[in-house]
Motif scaffolding. Sequence first.
Motif, PDB file in Angstrom:
ATOM      1  N   GLU A 177      27.886  53.177  71.695  1.00  0.00           N
ATOM      2  CA  GLU A 177      28.747  52.569  70.768  1.00  0.00           C
ATOM      3  C   GLU A 177      29.766  53.720  70.534  1.00  0.00           C
ATOM      4  O   GLU A 177      31.020  53.278  70.447  1.00  0.00           O
ATOM      5  CB  GLU A 177      28.256  52.011  69.603  1.00  0.00           C
ATOM      6  CG  GLU A 177      27.543  50.619  70.126  1.00  0.00           C
ATOM      7  CD  GLU A 177      26.790  50.024  68.800  1.00  0.00           C
ATOM      8  OE1 GLU A 177      26.890  50.663  67.746  1.00  0.00           O
ATOM      9  OE2 GLU A 177      25.915  49.244  68.773  1.00  0.00           O
ATOM     10  N   ARG A 208      22.355  48.275  67.822  1.00  0.00           N
ATOM     11  CA  ARG A 208      23.477  49.104  66.823  1.00  0.00           C
ATOM     12  C   ARG A 208      22.608  49.617  66.037  1.00  0.00           C
ATOM     13  O   ARG A 208      21.830  49.161  65.082  1.00  0.00           O
ATOM     14  CB  ARG A 208      24.269  47.984  66.403  1.00  0.00           C
ATOM     15  CG  ARG A 208      25.240  48.333  65.344  1.00  0.00           C
ATOM     16  CD  ARG A 208      26.001  47.076  64.940  1.00  0.00           C
ATOM     17  NE  ARG A 208      26.861  46.446  66.233  1.00  0.00           N
ATOM     18  CZ  ARG A 208      27.976  46.683  66.648  1.00  0.00           C
ATOM     19  NH1 ARG A 208      28.486  47.687  66.022  1.00  0.00           N
ATOM     20  NH2 ARG A 208      28.468  46.004  67.512  1.00  0.00           N
ATOM     21  N   PRO A 220      32.341  43.306  69.559  1.00  0.00           N
ATOM     22  CA  PRO A 220      31.169  43.130  68.642  1.00  0.00           C
ATOM     23  C   PRO A 220      30.658  41.657  68.604  1.00  0.00           C
ATOM     24  O   PRO A 220      29.910  41.255  68.682  1.00  0.00           O
ATOM     25  CB  PRO A 220      31.433  43.783  67.388  1.00  0.00           C
ATOM     26  CG  PRO A 220      32.600  44.566  67.519  1.00  0.00           C
ATOM     27  CD  PRO A 220      33.408  44.248  68.787  1.00  0.00           C
ATOM     28  N   ASN A 279      38.314  53.966  73.311  1.00  0.00           N
ATOM     29  CA  ASN A 279      39.156  53.299  72.831  1.00  0.00           C
ATOM     30  C   ASN A 279      40.171  53.934  71.875  1.00  0.00           C
ATOM     31  O   ASN A 279      41.500  53.804  71.750  1.00  0.00           O
ATOM     32  CB  ASN A 279      38.495  52.359  71.914  1.00  0.00           C
ATOM     33  CG  ASN A 279      38.101  50.989  72.854  1.00  0.00           C
ATOM     34  OD1 ASN A 279      38.474  50.695  73.802  1.00  0.00           O
ATOM     35  ND2 ASN A 279      36.966  50.230  72.368  1.00  0.00           N
ATOM     36  N   TRP A 280      39.502  54.895  70.954  1.00  0.00           N
ATOM     37  CA  TRP A 280      40.541  55.524  70.125  1.00  0.00           C
ATOM     38  C   TRP A 280      41.342  56.712  70.958  1.00  0.00           C
ATOM     39  O   TRP A 280      42.526  57.057  70.365  1.00  0.00           O
ATOM     40  CB  TRP A 280      39.692  56.437  68.968  1.00  0.00           C
ATOM     41  CG  TRP A 280      39.534  55.259  67.578  1.00  0.00           C
ATOM     42  CD1 TRP A 280      38.141  54.562  67.647  1.00  0.00           C
ATOM     43  CD2 TRP A 280      40.353  54.517  67.345  1.00  0.00           C
ATOM     44  NE1 TRP A 280      38.305  53.632  66.765  1.00  0.00           N
ATOM     45  CE2 TRP A 280      39.796  53.565  66.260  1.00  0.00           C
ATOM     46  CE3 TRP A 280      41.620  54.553  66.678  1.00  0.00           C
ATOM     47  CZ2 TRP A 280      40.174  52.701  65.530  1.00  0.00           C
ATOM     48  CZ3 TRP A 280      42.275  53.886  65.577  1.00  0.00           C
ATOM     49  CH2 TRP A 280      41.391  52.891  64.983  1.00  0.00           C
ATOM     50  N   PRO A 319      42.070  48.379  68.469  1.00  0.00           N
ATOM     51  CA  PRO A 319      41.276  48.221  67.312  1.00  0.00           C
ATOM     52  C   PRO A 319      40.941  46.783  67.242  1.00  0.00           C
ATOM     53  O   PRO A 319      39.483  46.699  66.964  1.00  0.00           O
ATOM     54  CB  PRO A 319      42.196  48.696  66.058  1.00  0.00           C
ATOM     55  CG  PRO A 319      43.233  49.314  66.830  1.00  0.00           C
ATOM     56  CD  PRO A 319      43.579  48.904  68.116  1.00  0.00           C
ATOM     57  N   MET A 379      33.776  53.683  71.436  1.00  0.00           N
ATOM     58  CA  MET A 379      34.443  54.028  70.461  1.00  0.00           C
ATOM     59  C   MET A 379      35.646  55.273  70.577  1.00  0.00           C
ATOM     60  O   MET A 379      36.910  54.971  70.466  1.00  0.00           O
ATOM     61  CB  MET A 379      33.963  54.239  69.105  1.00  0.00           C
ATOM     62  CG  MET A 379      35.059  54.079  67.794  1.00  0.00           C
ATOM     63  SD  MET A 379      33.929  54.370  66.356  1.00  0.00           S
ATOM     64  CE  MET A 379      32.892  53.045  66.507  1.00  0.00           C
ATOM     65  N   ASP A 393      38.120  46.344  69.862  1.00  0.00           N
ATOM     66  CA  ASP A 393      36.845  47.558  69.586  1.00  0.00           C
ATOM     67  C   ASP A 393      36.315  46.914  68.378  1.00  0.00           C
ATOM     68  O   ASP A 393      34.759  46.778  68.172  1.00  0.00           O
ATOM     69  CB  ASP A 393      37.427  48.803  69.090  1.00  0.00           C
ATOM     70  CG  ASP A 393      36.294  49.655  69.191  1.00  0.00           C
ATOM     71  OD1 ASP A 393      35.499  49.788  69.950  1.00  0.00           O
ATOM     72  OD2 ASP A 393      36.748  50.474  68.010  1.00  0.00           O
ATOM     73  N   ARG A 394      36.710  46.362  67.161  1.00  0.00           N
ATOM     74  CA  ARG A 394      36.147  46.131  65.908  1.00  0.00           C
ATOM     75  C   ARG A 394      36.036  44.685  65.836  1.00  0.00           C
ATOM     76  O   ARG A 394      34.866  44.259  65.123  1.00  0.00           O
ATOM     77  CB  ARG A 394      37.139  46.741  65.096  1.00  0.00           C
ATOM     78  CG  ARG A 394      37.313  48.205  64.680  1.00  0.00           C
ATOM     79  CD  ARG A 394      36.288  48.789  64.513  1.00  0.00           C
ATOM     80  NE  ARG A 394      36.435  50.359  64.207  1.00  0.00           N
ATOM     81  CZ  ARG A 394      35.629  51.204  63.639  1.00  0.00           C
ATOM     82  NH1 ARG A 394      34.399  50.721  63.438  1.00  0.00           N
ATOM     83  NH2 ARG A 394      35.847  52.425  63.621  1.00  0.00           N
ATOM     84  N   VAL A 395      36.332  43.794  66.628  1.00  0.00           N
ATOM     85  CA  VAL A 395      36.425  42.288  66.184  1.00  0.00           C
ATOM     86  C   VAL A 395      35.770  41.838  67.652  1.00  0.00           C
ATOM     87  O   VAL A 395      34.596  40.956  67.535  1.00  0.00           O
ATOM     88  CB  VAL A 395      37.623  41.669  65.910  1.00  0.00           C
ATOM     89  CG1 VAL A 395      37.272  40.321  65.528  1.00  0.00           C
ATOM     90  CG2 VAL A 395      38.129  42.466  64.418  1.00  0.00           C
ATOM     91  N   TRP A 424      44.256  54.695  72.130  1.00  0.00           N
ATOM     92  CA  TRP A 424      44.948  54.604  70.814  1.00  0.00           C
ATOM     93  C   TRP A 424      45.748  55.755  70.397  1.00  0.00           C
ATOM     94  O   TRP A 424      46.923  55.557  70.213  1.00  0.00           O
ATOM     95  CB  TRP A 424      44.295  54.138  69.817  1.00  0.00           C
ATOM     96  CG  TRP A 424      44.840  53.605  68.599  1.00  0.00           C
ATOM     97  CD1 TRP A 424      45.197  52.060  68.273  1.00  0.00           C
ATOM     98  CD2 TRP A 424      45.470  54.386  67.562  1.00  0.00           C
ATOM     99  NE1 TRP A 424      45.861  52.068  66.954  1.00  0.00           N
ATOM    100  CE2 TRP A 424      46.284  53.406  66.665  1.00  0.00           C
ATOM    101  CE3 TRP A 424      45.535  55.686  67.173  1.00  0.00           C
ATOM    102  CZ2 TRP A 424      46.618  53.774  65.597  1.00  0.00           C
ATOM    103  CZ3 TRP A 424      46.125  55.999  66.085  1.00  0.00           C
ATOM    104  CH2 TRP A 424      46.664  55.121  65.209  1.00  0.00           C
TER     105      TRP A 424
END
Length: 603
Positions: free
Chosen positions: A187, A17, A411, A194-195, A403, A191, A406-408, A198
């Motif tokens: 990453e 990362r 990771p 995923n977006w 989200p 992302m 992807d964010r929680v 979204w």
Amino acid sequence: MEEEQEETTPLLSPQRRGTYRPHNSKYKWACAAILLAETFERIAFYGITANLVLFLNRGDFLWTSYNAANALFIFMGLSYLMCVFGGWLADTVLGRFRTIVISFVVYILGIMFLPMLGHDGMRGKLCGGRAWIIQPINATKDSTDNQEQYCDSLIYPIIAVIAIGTGSVKANIAPFGADQVKDEGPEVMRMFFNWFYWSINAGVLLSLGAVAFIQQNMGFFYGFLIPAVSLGVALILFVLGQPAYVCRSPSGSVLTNVFRIIMEACRSRRRRRRNYSQPSDIDTVVDPLPNPTWLDMAKVRYGGSFHESNVEDVKSLGKILPVFIVLIPYWMVYFQMQTTFQLQGLHMRIPPLNITVKNNDPGQNTPAGQNNSELNGGGLVKMQMPAAWLTLFDALLLLILIPVMDRVVYPWMDRRGCHFSVLKRISLGMFFGFCAVMCAGGLETYRLQLVQNHTITQNISGTSFYAADLWIWWQIPQYSLIGASEVFASVAGLEFAYAAAPRSMHSIIMGLFFFTSGIGSLLGSGLLALVKKFNWVTDADHGNINKGHLDYYFFVLGGLQFLSFVVFNIVAVSFHRAKMKRQKQQAGNGFSSRHLQRSSYIE
């Protein structure tokens, strides 16, 4: 040499990362333009599909429920089948940017006819009269008279043109966006996908929330005009992002090379069998591979005429296609959401909305224009919740979960060394799809029991439906489970299609991914036609499913989905074993640790 290494480097190779530096400082602007264009394009697409069944099933066209649902299956199937054509066009002739722009123009040429079909005066000029229709229609009578598909000679060509446009856009816009971030690390790539998904569902939310409401309550003239305008906005936004784009030139006819390599491998293998008496002799020719396959016979080192990298690209295609094929039953389930799920909802109690607006739709001058309730004094008409709004639960779940995952979640799992691979996510999504269609089948069995004793009559867009006294909210679980399945199966499928593809075949592989989706939609149509022979779906009326057995149809789909879930996991295990075998061979031949990790993201 640098170019060759780039081709053999994994697209989504694991990195620590924060260890990468941006290669293209404009990629954020490029991605923003692409994501916004995709949002508006999805507003247009779902503005067409959300209520197409109701549009054709209502009094203006009066198609049977089977024909209306079948038209949407065909449209969705063609839209996804055309992705292969769009991918081929981009990879071999025009490049992705120009292909997307031209596809948008074709798309707009098709969609501009839909508002005309939603307007009484224009529709009559385009389709001619049909004096046999009496409005409003009771959708529950057992009459089989007048089963013709009014205006089908125009509607089917229109949806075919739209399918060409949307399919070509769909095949190229995701890989075009991925091109903008390919050099920014895994990453950023994850992302973006995923977006991107979204953004798709943001468009779905806006389309179903506003456009579907306008179509059902204010008329289809405005209801189709908004998607047409939205598509024009999408084209403008996409073109405005051109200065920031990374545009790659087409790399030649990939599909042609695939067929040529296969034919060359067959000829070369036969020739070598004739020249060497012992099988062992074949494997000891100049610089042999450890375990050559029949496709390796097309390589120069084995007497063929193709470069090694070209053959390896074709071999990678053979590893990807089984995953796509096993996903077909999932797509059969997924496309029920806007066809049979909606037919089921139209025959359940739909709550009214406590708002009133003036009924000023110029396209509705007949009694059918009094869409969903009585006229009040002063020309006001009470509104009704669209049946298509249940699809919002699918879209809302996606907007929330993507989200969060992807964010929680992802990771958090990565920090604990629990890698949630793409194939594992697809498998979980398929299981949720199975649960969704089984829920639909159980609900339909209960609904049919209720209508045997009591029904209620509700007027929807000028057509009367005999419905079960059962609130439509009972469909929420099946729509939510479909949404959960998309978070895993569909998003991960997009990642797999791009990540597993060699650079020269990005659009083709993405097109094949959507192509199998289209096959799933058409097979759903074929299965519906098959069960119609058993009277599980009847056309004895213009929308009534109360005398059929749609629940049996759902249970058959559930059985197919569970079977494909089992087969998919077997294929995934084979994929993993093949990876381990490749890594062992590469280690024995002195490959670096970076090459030994090249498939970990996918598998």
